[in-house]
Design an enzyme around this catalytic site. Structure first.
Site, PDB file in Angstrom:
ATOM      1  CE  LYS A 140      -1.946   1.857   3.664  1.00  0.00           C
ATOM      2  NZ  LYS A 140      -2.679   1.942   4.917  1.00  0.00           N
ATOM      3  CG  ASP A 175      -7.313   3.945   2.481  1.00  0.00           C
ATOM      4  OD1 ASP A 175      -8.296   3.600   1.790  1.00  0.00           O
ATOM      5  OD2 ASP A 175      -7.203   5.084   2.971  1.00  0.00           O
TER       6      ASP A 175
END
Ligand code: SF4
Length: 265
Positions: free
Chosen positions: A136, A154
């Protein structure tokens, strides 16, 4: 029938229909959030990597309060590599989990100096080998510091694409690939910002502002939150809360002043 998916809630759609709806959602989000951007202040890839590590379990606003002093004190990877642990801990303490984060920053600095001449590499395969940087974070860095399109899955992104029934996947990497397949690659980074903006300002985890949302006609989860415009308008957040109400066809006067000054989570 091939290409038709029926979810557990009975929502049925062809693959083509889903792609078209996804693109419409993308366009609506472009109109709804013209201000979408990476909310972590930074001026180079190292600063963004550091800010992203600090943002774990912490608001971007809090990170942005801490980083000006931090970036001035530690401008290079070598500065983190040779940092005095107690001093670094003290500087980043307000972001929480500061001992672990200090560990990550020192190890990141050391790895960059040892393996990359003190620079943040611009490839996913290299980034994910660095301490404190998962997929991420790597995508945030690629998209915002290197202009390489990346999807950032997220908690907001995950919740919204599931509410929109764009994918039934629950694993972040599988979600990244599934959503990536629905949109042109060049749009990935901005799409991620817009989805995260929508999650922070409109489609909240507990009470989404359904009655004041611009995606009403495209969202199979409409009704998860209040549909009454007056109740929904109170749930909008951020400095553009009144503009968001107008975009959804709701009277901006229904948005209380607290909503406008509220920090988007
Ligand atoms: S209609 Fe409700 S659930 Fe759907 S995107 Fe908008 S706020 Fe979220």
């Amino acid at each position: 029938m091939a290409g038709v998916t029926t979810s557990s809630s009975g929502f049925t759609e062809t693959d083509l229909g889903r792609t078209r709806r996804a693109r419409r959602i993308g366009r609506a989000l472009t109109d709804t959030h013209p201000d979408a951007h990476c909310e972590l202040d930074h001026s180079n890839p190292l600063e963004l990597a550091v800010a992203t590590i600090l943002s774990a379990q912490c608001t971007d606003k809090k990170v942005n309060e801490v980083t000006p002093k931090l970036f001035a004190r530690y401008p290079r990877a070598a500065d983190y590599a040779g940092a005095d642990r107690a001093e670094l801990e003290e500087l980043i303490r307000p972001t929480g989990f500061y001992r672990n984060k200090t560990d990550s920053l020192i190890k990141l600095g050391q790895a960059l100096v040892e393996r990359y001449d003190g620079r943040i590499p611009g490839k996913l395969a290299d980034l994910v080998t660095l301490p404190g940087i998962g997929r991420k974070t790597a995508n945030v860095i690629l998209g915002n510091a290197f202009d390489v399109p990346g999807i950032t899955v997220d908690t907001h992104f995950q919740r919204l694409v599931q509410r929109w029934r764009l994918t039934a996947e629950t694993d972040p990497v599988k979600i990244e690939h599934a959503i990536g397949a629905l949109f042109p690659r060049r749009d990935w980074t901005m799409l991620s910002h817009r989805i995260i903006f929508h999650g922070r300002r409109v489609c909240h985890a507990r009470k989404p502002a359904c009655g004041a949302c611009t995606l009403v006609k495209l969202c199979p989860s409409y009704g998860t939150g209040p549909t009454d415009p007056a109740a929904a308008a109170k749930l909008l957040k951020g400095p553009r809360a009144r503009d968001l109400a107008v975009a959804a066809g709701v009277d901006p006067e229904l948005v209380p002043v607290q909503a406008v000054v509220a920090e988007a989570p």
